[in-house]
Design a protein around this motif. Structure first.
Motif, PDB file in Angstrom:
ATOM      1  N   GLN A   1       0.829  -1.207   0.000  1.00  0.00           N
ATOM      2  CA  GLN A   1       0.000   0.000   0.000  1.00  0.00           C
ATOM      3  C   GLN A   1       0.864   1.259   0.000  1.00  0.00           C
ATOM      4  N   MET A   2       2.002   1.211   0.702  1.00  0.00           N
ATOM      5  CA  MET A   2       2.923   2.347   0.706  1.00  0.00           C
ATOM      6  C   MET A   2       3.394   2.655  -0.711  1.00  0.00           C
ATOM      7  N   LEU A   3       3.840   1.619  -1.415  1.00  0.00           N
ATOM      8  CA  LEU A   3       4.352   1.816  -2.772  1.00  0.00           C
ATOM      9  C   LEU A   3       3.264   2.359  -3.690  1.00  0.00           C
ATOM     10  N   LYS A   4       2.085   1.782  -3.616  1.00  0.00           N
ATOM     11  CA  LYS A   4       0.989   2.221  -4.485  1.00  0.00           C
ATOM     12  C   LYS A   4       0.557   3.641  -4.146  1.00  0.00           C
ATOM     13  N   GLN A   5       0.536   3.957  -2.861  1.00  0.00           N
ATOM     14  CA  GLN A   5       0.132   5.289  -2.431  1.00  0.00           C
ATOM     15  C   GLN A   5       1.119   6.339  -2.917  1.00  0.00           C
ATOM     16  N   GLU A   6       2.419   6.052  -2.774  1.00  0.00           N
ATOM     17  CA  GLU A   6       3.435   7.020  -3.190  1.00  0.00           C
ATOM     18  C   GLU A   6       3.458   7.164  -4.703  1.00  0.00           C
TER      19      GLU A   6
ATOM     20  N   SER B   1      17.736  12.802  -2.549  1.00  0.00           N
ATOM     21  CA  SER B   1      17.988  13.933  -3.428  1.00  0.00           C
ATOM     22  C   SER B   1      16.673  14.380  -4.047  1.00  0.00           C
ATOM     23  N   ARG B   2      16.632  15.557  -4.599  1.00  0.00           N
ATOM     24  CA  ARG B   2      15.392  16.090  -5.136  1.00  0.00           C
ATOM     25  C   ARG B   2      14.981  15.385  -6.425  1.00  0.00           C
ATOM     26  N   ASN B   3      15.878  14.568  -6.983  1.00  0.00           N
ATOM     27  CA  ASN B   3      15.550  13.833  -8.197  1.00  0.00           C
ATOM     28  C   ASN B   3      15.096  12.399  -7.909  1.00  0.00           C
ATOM     29  N   THR B   4      14.978  12.051  -6.638  1.00  0.00           N
ATOM     30  CA  THR B   4      14.598  10.694  -6.249  1.00  0.00           C
ATOM     31  C   THR B   4      13.178  10.687  -5.700  1.00  0.00           C
ATOM     32  N   SER B   5      12.315   9.864  -6.278  1.00  0.00           N
ATOM     33  CA  SER B   5      10.938   9.788  -5.796  1.00  0.00           C
ATOM     34  C   SER B   5      10.871   8.947  -4.531  1.00  0.00           C
ATOM     35  N   ARG B   6       9.726   9.011  -3.846  1.00  0.00           N
ATOM     36  CA  ARG B   6       9.577   8.218  -2.631  1.00  0.00           C
ATOM     37  C   ARG B   6       9.531   6.730  -2.941  1.00  0.00           C
ATOM     38  N   VAL B   7       9.006   6.350  -4.108  1.00  0.00           N
ATOM     39  CA  VAL B   7       9.028   4.946  -4.505  1.00  0.00           C
ATOM     40  C   VAL B   7      10.476   4.474  -4.635  1.00  0.00           C
TER      41      VAL B   7
END
Length: 206
Positions: free
Chosen positions: A54-59, A72-78
């Protein structure tokens, strides 16, 4: 007065945590982790596969990703969650794959495959098949070895394409070799041949 203060504290946003981990239910199961890394590690240790799915899908569903837990600002939460999984237990996908019959483990594996892309499915994993023998192969080789469901194999093939199907493991076996050696289902064998074609069928064990 104390009750009001407690409720105010519990409702505060914990900086660095995904929204899912800020719910009262998550706070009960994963008490006040110091940061996102620790919270994801706790979930993995508890084998709470549904929560991390659910965390992965939510992000992934966020149009504008909050960068509070990224390196870094180029890295997504996933990407950050993948990074944590890698550093904590790189063999997690292999472990999930072997948990046949566990629907939550299967759902997380399918989510990792979908979000991880081709680079993820082309990775090589080591697995001990005998006391002193190490076997190296992709998740597709492992799926064929452990006779997992056709939907997992189909997802792997969809993401990895012909390159994944044609890849050899550490012993020179193709995914079709491994499938036949381990009595994989007709559906799995048919899927491999559908993608690999004559070239796969005619491949010799190296």
């Amino acid at each position: 007065m104390k009750k009001i203060q407690q409720s105010e504290r519990s409702s505060r946003r914990i900086r660095g945590l995904p929204p899912l981990l800020q719910s009262p239910d998550a706070a009960t199961r994963y008490p006040r982790p110091n940061n996102c890394r620790r919270s994801v590690e706790l979930i993995i240790m508890k084998e709470d596969w549904n929560t991390i799915t659910q965390m992965l899908k939510q992000e992934k569903s966020h149009d504008q990703l909050d960068m509070t837990i990224t390196s870094s600002r180029n890295t997504s939460r996933v990407d950050k969650i993948f990074e944590i999984i890698d550093s904590f237990n790189r063999d997690l996908p292999m472990e999930l794959l072997k948990k046949r019959g566990n629907e939550e483990a299967k759902a997380l594996l399918l989510t990792l495959i979908a979000f991880g892309g081709k680079q993820f499915v082309m990775r090589r994993y080591a697995y001990e098949i005998e006391r002193y023998q190490r076997w190296f192969g992709t998740l597709l080789h492992a799926a064929c070895r452990f006779n997992v469901s056709i939907d997992v194999v189909s997802q792997l093939v969809e993401v990895g394409g012909k390159e994944l199907v044609m890849a050899n493991d550490g012993y020179g076996s193709s995914s079709l070799h491994v499938a036949c050696e381990n009595n994989a289902s007709v559906d799995v064998v048919s899927k491999l041949i559908e993608v690999g074609g004559k070239q796969l069928v005619m491949m010799k064990h190296k």
